[in-house]
Scaffold this motif. Structure first.
Motif, PDB file in Angstrom:
ATOM      1  N   THR A   3       2.266 -16.133  -0.316  1.00 11.07           N
ATOM      2  CA  THR A   3       2.871 -15.864   1.193  1.00 11.07           C
ATOM      3  C   THR A   3       4.236 -16.408   1.232  1.00 11.07           C
ATOM      4  N   ARG A   4       4.623 -16.990   0.194  1.00  4.62           N
ATOM      5  CA  ARG A   4       6.200 -17.580   0.374  1.00  4.62           C
ATOM      6  C   ARG A   4       7.130 -16.527   0.009  1.00  4.62           C
ATOM      7  N   ASN A   5       8.260 -16.527   0.388  1.00  5.01           N
ATOM      8  CA  ASN A   5       9.406 -15.432   0.104  1.00  5.01           C
ATOM      9  C   ASN A   5      10.477 -16.165  -0.440  1.00  5.01           C
ATOM     10  N   PRO A   6      11.261 -15.436  -1.619  1.00  5.08           N
ATOM     11  CA  PRO A   6      10.953 -14.182  -1.816  1.00  5.08           C
ATOM     12  C   PRO A   6       9.759 -14.095  -2.608  1.00  5.08           C
ATOM     13  N   ALA A   7       9.116 -12.757  -2.242  1.00  4.51           N
ATOM     14  CA  ALA A   7       7.697 -12.540  -2.597  1.00  4.51           C
ATOM     15  C   ALA A   7       7.600 -12.228  -4.053  1.00  4.51           C
ATOM     16  N   LEU A   8       8.587 -11.489  -4.513  1.00  2.00           N
ATOM     17  CA  LEU A   8       8.565 -10.857  -5.820  1.00  2.00           C
ATOM     18  C   LEU A   8      10.020 -10.398  -6.130  1.00  2.00           C
ATOM     19  N   PHE A   9      10.274 -10.060  -7.471  1.00  2.92           N
ATOM     20  CA  PHE A   9      11.659  -9.487  -7.940  1.00  2.92           C
ATOM     21  C   PHE A   9      11.339  -8.294  -8.908  1.00  2.92           C
ATOM     22  N   VAL A  10      12.007  -7.428  -8.571  1.00  2.00           N
ATOM     23  CA  VAL A  10      12.003  -6.128  -9.350  1.00  2.00           C
ATOM     24  C   VAL A  10      13.348  -6.121 -10.323  1.00  2.00           C
ATOM     25  N   VAL A  11      13.093  -5.977 -11.569  1.00  2.00           N
ATOM     26  CA  VAL A  11      14.205  -6.361 -12.487  1.00  2.00           C
ATOM     27  C   VAL A  11      14.258  -5.303 -13.735  1.00  2.00           C
ATOM     28  N   GLY A  12      15.121  -5.044 -14.541  1.00  2.00           N
ATOM     29  CA  GLY A  12      15.415  -4.155 -15.599  1.00  2.00           C
ATOM     30  C   GLY A  12      16.666  -3.535 -15.790  1.00  2.00           C
ATOM     31  N   CYS A  13      16.977  -3.213 -16.905  1.00  2.00           N
ATOM     32  CA  CYS A  13      18.140  -2.683 -17.139  1.00  2.00           C
ATOM     33  C   CYS A  13      18.644  -1.490 -16.080  1.00  2.00           C
ATOM     34  N   PRO A  14      19.850  -1.761 -15.356  1.00  2.00           N
ATOM     35  CA  PRO A  14      20.069  -0.430 -14.600  1.00  2.00           C
ATOM     36  C   PRO A  14      19.839   0.789 -15.068  1.00  2.00           C
ATOM     37  N   ARG A  15      19.568   1.824 -14.304  1.00  2.00           N
ATOM     38  CA  ARG A  15      19.297   3.162 -14.743  1.00  2.00           C
ATOM     39  C   ARG A  15      17.997   3.247 -15.506  1.00  2.00           C
ATOM     40  N   SER A  16      17.156   2.338 -15.227  1.00  2.00           N
ATOM     41  CA  SER A  16      15.692   2.434 -15.891  1.00  2.00           C
ATOM     42  C   SER A  16      14.755   2.782 -14.887  1.00  2.00           C
ATOM     43  N   GLY A  17      14.802   2.973 -13.576  1.00  2.44           N
ATOM     44  CA  GLY A  17      13.964   3.367 -12.522  1.00  2.44           C
ATOM     45  C   GLY A  17      13.788   2.414 -11.463  1.00  2.44           C
ATOM     46  N   ARG A 139      17.308   5.523 -24.791  1.00  6.31           N
ATOM     47  CA  ARG A 139      18.003   6.937 -25.183  1.00  6.31           C
ATOM     48  C   ARG A 139      18.538   7.455 -23.803  1.00  6.31           C
ATOM     49  N   ASP A 140      17.331   7.572 -22.908  1.00  7.64           N
ATOM     50  CA  ASP A 140      17.762   8.068 -21.602  1.00  7.64           C
ATOM     51  C   ASP A 140      18.345   7.287 -20.637  1.00  7.64           C
ATOM     52  N   VAL A 141      18.143   6.052 -21.023  1.00  7.46           N
ATOM     53  CA  VAL A 141      18.984   4.928 -20.167  1.00  7.46           C
ATOM     54  C   VAL A 141      20.422   5.005 -20.535  1.00  7.46           C
ATOM     55  N   VAL A 177      17.196  -5.610 -21.744  1.00  4.80           N
ATOM     56  CA  VAL A 177      15.944  -5.355 -22.045  1.00  4.80           C
ATOM     57  C   VAL A 177      15.448  -6.838 -22.918  1.00  4.80           C
ATOM     58  N   GLY A 178      16.202  -6.893 -23.868  1.00  3.14           N
ATOM     59  CA  GLY A 178      15.810  -8.008 -24.990  1.00  3.14           C
ATOM     60  C   GLY A 178      15.918  -9.306 -24.227  1.00  3.14           C
ATOM     61  N   THR A 179      16.813  -9.679 -23.602  1.00  3.25           N
ATOM     62  CA  THR A 179      17.065 -10.842 -22.787  1.00  3.25           C
ATOM     63  C   THR A 179      15.808 -10.935 -21.929  1.00  3.25           C
ATOM     64  N   GLY A 180      15.228 -10.038 -21.059  1.00  2.00           N
ATOM     65  CA  GLY A 180      14.286 -10.146 -20.124  1.00  2.00           C
ATOM     66  C   GLY A 180      12.861 -10.475 -20.867  1.00  2.00           C
ATOM     67  N   ARG A 181      12.720  -9.591 -21.876  1.00  3.73           N
ATOM     68  CA  ARG A 181      11.375  -9.789 -22.490  1.00  3.73           C
ATOM     69  C   ARG A 181      11.416 -10.976 -23.250  1.00  3.73           C
ATOM     70  N   ARG A 182      12.398 -11.475 -23.894  1.00  3.52           N
ATOM     71  CA  ARG A 182      12.310 -12.876 -24.600  1.00  3.52           C
ATOM     72  C   ARG A 182      12.097 -14.153 -23.503  1.00  3.52           C
ATOM     73  N   ASP A 183      12.853 -13.768 -22.337  1.00  9.82           N
ATOM     74  CA  ASP A 183      12.553 -14.897 -21.349  1.00  9.82           C
ATOM     75  C   ASP A 183      11.171 -14.957 -20.715  1.00  9.82           C
ATOM     76  N   ALA A 184      10.722 -13.685 -20.532  1.00 11.14           N
ATOM     77  CA  ALA A 184       9.370 -13.557 -19.889  1.00 11.14           C
ATOM     78  C   ALA A 184       8.358 -14.239 -20.845  1.00 11.14           C
TER      79      ALA A 184
END
Length: 320
Positions: A3-17, A139-141, A177-184
């Protein structure tokens, strides 16, 4: 979900949705998700420890940052919140508490795509917050980035952009994307979830049900209906600006990329496509194209290093 905020983070390469997912989550009755504020790592920049003492100078650095108004809080309210806490963590948490209160919801999270490169800091600073990493066929990104970045956004500030926009956009996607997946890899399954854009666009309800379960929220159909009452019928507008519903096939590299462009993309980032499970057009890259890609990648990495080594406050105003 805590119940603490910030409650979540949405991340990703820009233009990915990321905006699509942010709007869907923002329509949950218990959750508001703010949009592209960028300020959290910048306020913390230069400190070696996870949490830091809050000072008037640090509060000023945050509330005067040019993107801070996207949080939706008046500056005087933010300064007042800063006077009541002692650490940066508690200050940021108080800011998102206030955002949630303003919207009549208990929870507030953040969507800033570039936070995909700051998972270690954010995960330590807010050990309760989960991360949703949205992934899309690079490729779409890359095609979307080439269109979007023409006005000086994203990777178009790198000198390589003038030489080769598609190649630069390709390596930018691979870097994010590679940085995010590595750190995750150091995060537990209860703190990190990958969401495929293609699945979200084609079948939003089952994907959002799984996202809600991950977050510990009840699924609500309001998330799928985020666009109702806001869609603009104008073919000249992008899907984002027109507030279109989840729509598969808005961009398709199969029709938009030439054979030469497709080979170049896959020479630069085919390894990540394979890692993510996307089918490649060129499983084997010719030796000459590999050598060209290696040279281009070395220069891209050198330019990223030079840009990141510049002090934050001295960088150009647009994000990297």
């Amino acid at each position: 979900m805590s119940t603490r905020n910030p409650a979540l983070f949405v991340v990703g390469c820009p233009r990915s949705g990321t905006t699509l997912l942010q709007r869907m989550l923002d329509h949950h009755p218990q959750l508001v998700v703010t949009n592209d504020t960028h300020f959290i790592p910048r306020g913390h920049d230069g400190f070696a420890v996870d949490d830091i003492e809050l000072t008037p100078e640090l509060v000023d650095r945050v509330v005067t940052y040019r993107r801070f108004p996207r949080l939706g809080l008046p500056e005087d309210a933010a300064r007042r919140l800063g006077s009541g806490v002692n650490t940066y963590r508690d200050f940021v948490s108080a800011l998102y508490d206030e955002v949630a209160l303003m919207h009549g919801k208990p929870l507030a999270g953040e969507k800033t795509p570039d936070y995909v490169r700051h998972l270690p800091l954010l995960s330590r600073l807010f050990p309760w917050a989960p991360f949703l990493h949205i992934l899309r066929d690079g490729r779409d990104v890359a095609l979307s980035v080439v269109d979007w970045a023409r006005d000086g956004k994203g990777p178009s500030k790198l000198p390589l952009w003038d030489e080769d926009p598609l190649g630069t956009a390709t390596l930018w996607w691979r870097w994010q994307v590679g940085t995010g997946r590595r750190d995750a890899s150091s995060l537990s399954d209860i703190r990190y979830l990958e969401v495929r854009y293609e699945s979200l666009a084609a079948e939003p309800e089952p994907v959002l049900r799984s996202v809600a379960t991950f977050l510990g929220l009840e699924y609500t159909s309001a998330m799928v209906a985020f666009h109702k009452g806001r869609t603009i019928d104008d073919p000249n507008l992008s899907a984002k600006k027109a507030w279109l519903p989840a729509t598969p096939g808005l961009r398709d590299w199969r029709d938009a990329l030439t054979v030469e462009e497709l080979l170049w993309f896959e020479a630069l980032a085919g390894d990540l496509l394979s890692e993510l499970g996307y089918e490649r057009a060129f499983p084997h890259i010719p030796k000459q194209e590999k050598s060209r890609a290696e040279r281009f990648e070395r220069e891209f990495e050198a330019q990223i290093r030079r840009r990141r080594s510049a002090p934050v406050l001295n960088r150009p105003s647009r994000e990297a």
